[in-house]
Scaffold this motif. Structure first.
Motif, short mmCIF file in Angstrom:
data_model
loop_
_atom_site.label_atom_id
_atom_site.label_comp_id
_atom_site.label_asym_id
_atom_site.label_seq_id
_atom_site.Cartn_x
_atom_site.Cartn_y
_atom_site.Cartn_z
N THR A 1 0.86 -1.18 0.00
CA THR A 1 0.00 0.00 0.00
C THR A 1 0.89 1.23 0.00
OG1 THR A 1 -0.05 0.04 2.40
CG2 THR A 1 -1.74 -1.26 1.29
N ASP A 2 0.30 2.37 0.25
CA ASP A 2 1.08 3.60 0.33
C ASP A 2 1.62 3.83 1.73
OD1 ASP A 2 0.93 4.28 -2.33
OD2 ASP A 2 -1.01 5.24 -2.08
N LEU A 3 1.83 2.77 2.46
CA LEU A 3 2.46 2.78 3.77
C LEU A 3 1.64 3.52 4.82
CD1 LEU A 3 6.18 3.30 2.71
CD2 LEU A 3 5.06 1.19 3.35
N TRP A 4 0.32 3.36 4.78
CA TRP A 4 -0.51 3.89 5.86
C TRP A 4 -0.44 2.93 7.04
CZ3 TRP A 4 -2.21 8.67 5.47
CH2 TRP A 4 -2.39 9.21 4.21
N VAL B 1 9.85 1.89 9.23
CA VAL B 1 9.61 1.33 7.90
C VAL B 1 9.57 2.44 6.86
CG1 VAL B 1 7.95 0.10 6.47
CG2 VAL B 1 8.43 -0.70 8.77
N ILE B 2 8.90 3.54 7.19
CA ILE B 2 8.83 4.66 6.25
C ILE B 2 10.22 5.25 6.03
CG2 ILE B 2 7.93 6.99 5.94
CD1 ILE B 2 5.40 6.03 7.37
N LYS B 3 11.01 5.34 7.10
CA LYS B 3 12.37 5.87 6.97
C LYS B 3 13.23 4.96 6.09
CE LYS B 3 14.17 7.47 10.70
NZ LYS B 3 14.78 7.55 12.05
N ARG C 1 14.94 5.75 2.45
CA ARG C 1 16.36 5.52 2.20
C ARG C 1 16.54 4.66 0.95
NH1 ARG C 1 20.18 2.03 2.49
NH2 ARG C 1 18.87 0.36 3.27
N LEU C 2 15.70 3.64 0.81
CA LEU C 2 15.77 2.79 -0.38
C LEU C 2 15.47 3.58 -1.65
CD1 LEU C 2 14.17 -0.60 0.57
CD2 LEU C 2 16.44 -0.22 -0.33
N GLN C 3 14.52 4.48 -1.57
CA GLN C 3 14.20 5.28 -2.74
C GLN C 3 15.42 6.08 -3.18
OE1 GLN C 3 10.80 7.43 -1.21
NE2 GLN C 3 9.49 6.44 -2.72
#
Length: 74
Positions: free
Chosen positions: A45-48, A54-56, A60-62
């Motif tokens: 999903t869009d990380l809701w 996890v968002i951090k 970083r991966l992006q």
């Protein structure tokens, strides 16, 4: 008249090619983003409603996986 026609044609072709490149890059980035999420079994999903860690890590991966390596290849 030929000068005007060639300029109009060049402008239209440039717009079409530019739009194709923009949408191609957007598709590539989205595809690689989903690959990065799947690599670590994160939600698709869009990380809701996920942890801030996890968002951090996704951010970083992006920057590392997507932008630095894939943009260079493109």
């Amino acid at each position: 008249m030929m000068f005007i026609w060639h300029n109009i044609r060049n402008a239209l072709v440039s717009c079409a090619v530019g739009a194709g490149m923009v949408y191609g890059m957007r598709w590539l980035l989205r595809y690689k983003y989903e690959q990065a999420l799947n690599m670590f079994n994160w939600p698709e999903t869009d990380l809701w409603n996920v942890d801030a860690d996890v968002i951090k890590e996704v951010t970083r991966l992006q920057h590392v996986f997507l932008f630095d390596s894939e943009i260079f290849v493109v």
